[in-house]
Enzyme design. Sequence first.
Site, PDB file in Angstrom:
ATOM      1  CG  ASP A 287     -40.019 -38.374  32.359  1.00 39.02           C
ATOM      2  OD1 ASP A 287     -39.547 -37.288  31.959  1.00 39.02           O
ATOM      3  OD2 ASP A 287     -40.542 -39.190  31.586  1.00 39.02           O
TER       4      ASP A 287
HETATM    5  C1  BGC Z   1     -40.305 -37.335  28.761  1.00 32.49           C
HETATM    6  C2  BGC Z   1     -38.863 -37.742  28.830  1.00 32.49           C
HETATM    7  C3  BGC Z   1     -37.960 -36.561  28.533  1.00 32.49           C
HETATM    8  C4  BGC Z   1     -38.306 -35.449  29.496  1.00 32.49           C
HETATM    9  C5  BGC Z   1     -37.426 -34.225  29.348  1.00 32.49           C
HETATM   10  C6  BGC Z   1     -40.598 -36.077  29.534  1.00 32.49           C
HETATM   11  O1  BGC Z   1     -41.867 -35.608  29.279  1.00 32.49           O
HETATM   12  O2  BGC Z   1     -41.103 -38.393  29.236  1.00 32.49           O
HETATM   13  O3  BGC Z   1     -38.622 -38.795  27.937  1.00 32.49           O
HETATM   14  O4  BGC Z   1     -36.626 -36.949  28.635  1.00 32.49           O
HETATM   15  O5  BGC Z   1     -39.647 -35.072  29.281  1.00 32.49           O
HETATM   16  O6  BGC Z   1     -37.685 -33.490  28.239  1.00 32.49           O
END
Ligand code: BGC
Length: 763
Positions: A287
Site C-alpha cells: 500500500d
Molecule cells: C489506500 C489504498 C489505495 C492507495 C492508492 C492508500 O492510501 O490505503 O486503498 O489503493 O492509497 O491510492
Amino acid sequence: MKRIVSVFLMAALLLSFSKLDAQQTNDAKMKTFIDALMKKMTLDEKIGQLNLPGSGDIVTGQAQSSDIGKKIREGKVGGLFNIKSVAKIKDVQRVAVEESRLKIPLIFGMDVIHGYETVFPIPLGLSCTWDMKLVENSARIAAVEASADGINWTFSPMVDICRDPRWGRIAEGSGEDAYLGSQISAAMVKGYQGNDLKANNTIMSCVKHYALYGAAEAGRDYGTTDMSRQRMYNDYFPPYKAAVDAGVGSVMASFNEVDGVPATANKWLMTDVLRKQWGFKGFVVTDYTGINEMIDHGFGDEQTVSAKALMAGIDMDMVGEGILKNTQKSLKEGKVTLAQIDAACRRILEAKYKLGLFDDPYKYCNENRAKTEIFTTAHRKEARSTAAQSFVLLKNQGNVLPLKKNGTIALIGPLADNKQNMPGTWSVAANFENATSVLKGLQETVGDRVTILHARGSNLDEDSLFEERAGMFGKSLRRDSRPASVILQEALDIANRADVIVAALGESSEMSGESSSRSDIEIPQLQQDLLKALLKTGKPVVLVLFTGRPLALKWENDNVPAILNVWFGGSEAGYAIADVLFGDVNPSGKLSTTFPQNVGQVPLFYNHKNTGRPLGEGQWFSKFRSNYLDVSNEPVYPFGFGLSYTSFSYSDIKLSSTSLKGNQTLTASVTVTNSGKYDGKEVVQLYIRDLVGSVTRPVKELKGFQKIELKAGESKTISFTITPNDLKFYNYDLKFDWEPGEFQIMIGGNSRDVKMGKVNWTK
Ligand code: BGC
C-alpha cells in the site's frame, strides 16, 4: 438420451482439455518471452520494475521534462497510478516505450473502487444489493470506462471484513460476513478482469488490503490487529482467498501488523499463506508508502524494512521507493537474494504480458473510446438502478413511503442539495459536476406534479473545524454562516407548508473512508436537533439517511416514522432516491453489517460465539450472564435486515431428511409469500449452526442466499441444497473439514427472524 448426455460430456471434457492446452501454450510463450527479456536486463532495470512511484500531477505534454520522465527513461519505474486521461497516460507511456533502453511498457493503476466517471454506490451500499449480477456488472462497467481512459489496473476489490463501524473504511468493503464478502469479492474480480485480460476493455484487479486491515484496534485507521489464526481463517481470510480463486491478478498488502509483524514484511502472510497455501500466481504491491511506514512501526531503518518486504514476498513498492534505493546495497550485503529480485521482476513483467502491453503499449489509449464509452446513458441507467437496489428501508411505520406524486414536499437537510457528496468516498475519477443532488433528482423526476420546497435546516455539525475535516477533497457542504436558529427557522417555515418532510441527513461522504474513523457513530447532534424540531411539526417525516458506516440509530428508530438508508449511491443517486421514495422502485436492500444501539456494543456482529453464560430467550439482563447493565445485547437492525413496501411471510422450514450420512445432500426449503400490495424482491437467507464442535462454533453462519422476485400475492418455494462442504470450517489445526453431529438449519429474511429445523449428520 444417455448417448446424448455422454456426447455432451465428451465435448465438455475436450473443451476443458483444449482450454488447458491453450493455457499451457500461453504460459510457455510468456515464459520464453520473459526469459529473453530478463536476460537483457541489468540489475538496476530489474529493480526499476518493482517501483511504483507517486506520479504527482503530471501535466499533459510535460512528462518528458518531469522528474518522473527522467526515471522512466532510466528504467526505474514499473508503473504509475491515479493519472487520469488518455493524453497524459499516452505521454508517459511514450517515454517508457520510446526512450528507455528496453522499451518496457508501464502499467497504469487507479483506485477505481465503485465505478469510474459513472459512479456506483460505495461498496458497503453495493453489498446490500445481495445481487452478484449487479455487483459484477458494476465492476464490468467500471472496467470499460477505466480502460477507455488509459487505465489497465484497479486497486479493487477491497474485501476487508469489518465488525467495527468506528472504522471509516468499512464504507469501502462488503461488511461483516465472510460468506457474502467472498461472493462479492469473486464477482468483482470477474467483472473487472472478464474472461480475457488481453481484451482492451478488461483490467487487472488488485484485491486489498491483505490482510485483516478491517480489524484495527478501536476502529482507528492503520491500527494494530491481533487475532487468533482460527478467526483469521474462518472469518477474515475467505474473501481474499475467494479473489485468488477467481484469478485475481494482484494483491495489495495492508498497513497493519499481523502477529506482531507488519503485513508488508510478513512472510507467513505473503508467501506461506498466499502463494503456498492458496496458490496465488500474480504479483503483490504494497500500500501507499507501506514499506517506509515500517520504520515507524519500529521494524528497522529504510534499508532493513525494504529488504524484509522484498524477502517476505512483496513485488512492487508503492510510492516510498525504499526498494529502488536500497536493494543494490542489500544484495551486496546478503540481505536480499538475486532470486527474490528476479522472482518479483518476473511477476511484474508477467502482469504486463497478460495485459497485452508488450503487444501494444497503447492498447488502452484510444481517444475515441474515451469519448464514447465513459459516463454513457446506458452506464448511468445501470448505476441508477443499482443505487436504488442498494438502499435499505429500515423503518416504514404506517406506510409513510412510498410518497404520493402530488402535494407539497419539504426537502430539508445539509445533504439535500449537494452534488459533491453524492458519489461517496474514493471516487477518484468522478466528475462531481456530473452528480445529481437529491433536490435535482426529485425535481427532474416528479417536479411537474409535486411542489418541492427546499431549505438547509442545519449545517453538518456545530463544529466548523469538524465540518472542514469532513469535507475534504472538494466535497465541502458549503457551510452556512448564518446563526443556527435562523437556518432552522427557515426550514420549519417550509416544513409547516408541506404535506410531508423529507430530511436528507447523516454523514458527509468524507466522514467515512480512509483516515475517517469516528468514536461517536450517531448522526451529528446538530442534525439530530433539526430532526427533533421537524418531528415536532407533527408532519410525517422521512429520514433519507446518508452514511458510509452503520450508525447508532436507536433514537431515530424509536421516533422517526420512516428511514431509508441510502449510503452514498453514486453519480445517479439523486434520481435513484426519487425512484425509491415515489415507489417506482420497491426497496430490496438488506444490511451487510449489524447496526448497534450504541458505540459501546461494538464490535457487535451476528455470527458471534455463544459464551458459557448466554442470556435466556427474551431476556435482556440477568445477573452473572453475558450482558450489559445499561443496554440489551440486541442490535437496532440485525445483519441481513431490510424492509420492502410489500411484506413477505415465510412458511415453516421443510427438510428432505433429518438424519444424513457422509456425502448425502440435504434440501431445506420454505415457501415465501408476498403478502402485501406491491411486487417486490426478497433476499432469502440460509444460516447454519453447528451445535457441537472440536472448537466452538458461531451461533449461526450465513451459508447461502437467493434474491427472488414475487408479485403481490404470489408464493414460491425456495430450496437450498446443503452438502458437507457447507459444514466445513478451519479447526484447531487449521484443517478445513466438517465434523459429524447436530446442525440447526435456519432460513429467513434476516439473521434474526428465521425458521428453524434440525438435522443429525454422521460421517
Ligand atoms: C489506500 C489504498 C489505495 C492507495 C492508492 C492508500 O492510501 O490505503 O486503498 O489503493 O492509497 O491510492
